[in-house]
Design an enzyme around this catalytic site. Structure first.
Site, short mmCIF file in Angstrom:
data_model
loop_
_atom_site.label_atom_id
_atom_site.label_comp_id
_atom_site.label_asym_id
_atom_site.label_seq_id
_atom_site.Cartn_x
_atom_site.Cartn_y
_atom_site.Cartn_z
N THR A 180 -63.49 -19.44 -16.73
CA THR A 180 -62.42 -19.22 -17.68
C THR A 180 -61.13 -19.72 -17.33
O THR A 180 -60.35 -20.34 -17.97
CB THR A 180 -62.27 -17.57 -17.79
OG1 THR A 180 -63.26 -16.89 -18.16
CG2 THR A 180 -61.13 -17.32 -18.81
N PHE B 47 -68.81 -4.73 -10.47
CA PHE B 47 -67.98 -5.00 -11.69
C PHE B 47 -67.26 -3.82 -12.04
O PHE B 47 -67.34 -2.71 -11.72
CB PHE B 47 -69.20 -4.62 -12.95
CG PHE B 47 -68.52 -4.72 -14.09
CD1 PHE B 47 -68.58 -6.09 -14.55
CD2 PHE B 47 -68.11 -3.72 -15.10
CE1 PHE B 47 -67.80 -6.42 -15.97
CE2 PHE B 47 -67.58 -4.16 -16.22
CZ PHE B 47 -67.53 -5.39 -16.72
N ASP C 294 -63.65 -14.56 -11.61
CA ASP C 294 -64.82 -14.18 -11.02
C ASP C 294 -65.66 -15.43 -10.63
O ASP C 294 -65.35 -16.02 -9.65
CB ASP C 294 -65.45 -13.42 -12.22
CG ASP C 294 -66.83 -12.78 -11.99
OD1 ASP C 294 -67.15 -12.37 -10.89
OD2 ASP C 294 -67.38 -12.54 -12.82
N THR C 295 -66.10 -15.97 -11.85
CA THR C 295 -66.80 -17.41 -11.69
C THR C 295 -65.87 -18.41 -11.39
O THR C 295 -66.06 -19.42 -10.69
CB THR C 295 -67.72 -17.69 -12.51
OG1 THR C 295 -67.30 -17.87 -13.70
CG2 THR C 295 -69.04 -16.70 -12.73
N GLY C 296 -64.71 -18.07 -11.99
CA GLY C 296 -63.53 -19.36 -12.13
C GLY C 296 -63.71 -20.24 -13.56
O GLY C 296 -62.62 -20.92 -13.51
N ARG D 54 -60.05 0.47 -20.44
CA ARG D 54 -58.88 -0.25 -20.34
C ARG D 54 -57.59 0.77 -19.77
O ARG D 54 -56.73 0.26 -18.94
CB ARG D 54 -58.43 -1.19 -21.32
CG ARG D 54 -59.46 -2.13 -21.62
CD ARG D 54 -58.59 -3.27 -22.59
NE ARG D 54 -59.58 -4.03 -23.27
CZ ARG D 54 -60.29 -5.12 -22.88
NH1 ARG D 54 -59.65 -5.63 -21.66
NH2 ARG D 54 -61.19 -5.95 -23.52
N ASP E 56 -62.19 -3.97 -18.77
CA ASP E 56 -62.90 -3.25 -19.69
C ASP E 56 -64.30 -3.28 -19.31
O ASP E 56 -64.89 -4.22 -18.66
CB ASP E 56 -62.80 -3.59 -21.09
CG ASP E 56 -63.49 -5.12 -21.20
OD1 ASP E 56 -63.18 -6.05 -20.62
OD2 ASP E 56 -64.32 -5.21 -22.16
N GLU F 55 -53.56 -13.30 -14.86
CA GLU F 55 -54.89 -12.90 -15.33
C GLU F 55 -55.26 -11.83 -14.57
O GLU F 55 -54.82 -11.29 -13.44
CB GLU F 55 -56.06 -14.21 -14.77
CG GLU F 55 -57.39 -13.99 -15.02
CD GLU F 55 -57.83 -13.76 -16.57
OE1 GLU F 55 -57.33 -12.83 -16.93
OE2 GLU F 55 -58.83 -14.87 -16.98
N ASP F 56 -56.33 -10.87 -15.36
CA ASP F 56 -56.77 -9.95 -14.47
C ASP F 56 -57.74 -9.98 -13.13
O ASP F 56 -57.49 -9.47 -12.36
CB ASP F 56 -57.62 -9.03 -15.64
CG ASP F 56 -58.72 -9.54 -16.27
OD1 ASP F 56 -58.87 -10.81 -16.00
OD2 ASP F 56 -59.28 -8.75 -17.01
N LYS G 147 -62.90 -12.25 -6.93
CA LYS G 147 -64.33 -11.99 -6.65
C LYS G 147 -64.77 -13.36 -5.83
O LYS G 147 -65.47 -13.86 -6.32
CB LYS G 147 -65.20 -11.40 -7.43
CG LYS G 147 -65.24 -10.00 -7.93
CD LYS G 147 -66.44 -9.77 -9.18
CE LYS G 147 -66.24 -8.64 -10.03
NZ LYS G 147 -67.20 -8.63 -11.15
N GLY H 263 -57.65 -8.29 -21.04
CA GLY H 263 -57.62 -7.85 -19.66
C GLY H 263 -56.30 -7.74 -18.80
O GLY H 263 -55.79 -6.81 -18.00
#
Ligand code: IMP
Ligand code: MG
Length: 185
Positions: A110, A155, A106-108, A168, A162, A102-103, A134, A47
């Site tokens: 990763t 989303f 979200d939840t963190g 992408r 993607d 990073e792209d 987010k 990403g």
């Protein structure tokens, strides 16, 4: 007609806004590290590839570029939280200043996995630059030194991000009108 249906994809952040924000991020990163500091930009595949290409050229410092691959099992729109490294860096980062690119956070989960992994390699420093965040979906607190845009809980696709490995190459950040994927490809 473009390859996608413009009636079904809404533009959230257009290309000029992305360019302006990335130019500002690059200037801030350049000033924060200071003249001559050597940086390793670590892009998270896939990403981040578009963002990293633009960000690297907005940073006026000597940089090395490396990538690693991470994936989490789960549906195409939601992480399972189980993160797996699919591709490692090509060179050691011991003693180096690392900026993770990073792209989206979200939840963190990763980013948490990645930072823990990188710290074991004894870099001189690690900072994080994410294009998107987010905040509504955050499950773990991760340090984000540079954030391009905070976005609402939708989303998003394009500019590297993607849906099912497609879209992408949209030159903007978009979302499905009425948030109703699957997107027409
Ligand atoms: P996290 O572990 O939940 O923070 O998720 C991070 C990863 O999930 C990102 O690196 C993206 O690959 C993917 N992701 C999260 N939200 C989106 C989205 O809105 N569009 C596309 N990919 C996303
Ligand atoms: Mg990603």
């Amino acid at each position: 007609m473009p390859f996608y249906d413009p009636a079904k994809i809404e533009v959230l952040i257009d290309a000029p806004s992305l360019a302006a924000r990335i130019s500002a991020l690059g200037a801030q990163i350049t000033a924060d590290y200071g003249p001559g500091t050597e940086l390793v930009l670590v892009g998270v595949l896939k990403g981040s590839y578009v963002f990293l290409a633009d960000l690297a050229r907005a940073i006026d410092l000597p940089v090395e570029i490396d990538f690693l691959g991470l994936s989490s099992y789960g549906s195409s729109q939601e992480t399972s939280g189980v993160v797996q490294m699919t591709q490692d860096l090509t060179r050691p980062v011991k003693g180096k200043h690392v900026l993770v690119v990073e792209d989206i956070v979200d939840t963190g989960l990763t980013m948490q996995y990645l930072l823990q992994n990188l710290m074991t390699r004894l870099p001189a420093s690690v900072k994080v630059c994410t294009l998107l965040h987010k905040p509504a979906r955050s499950r773990v607190a991760v340090p984000m030194d540079y954030v391009g845009f905070e976005i609402e809980d939708r989303f998003v696709i394009g500019y590297g991000l993607d849906y099912a490995d497609k879209l992408r190459n949209l030159p903007f950040i978009g979302a499905a009108v009425n948030d109703e994927p699957p997107f027409p490809a």
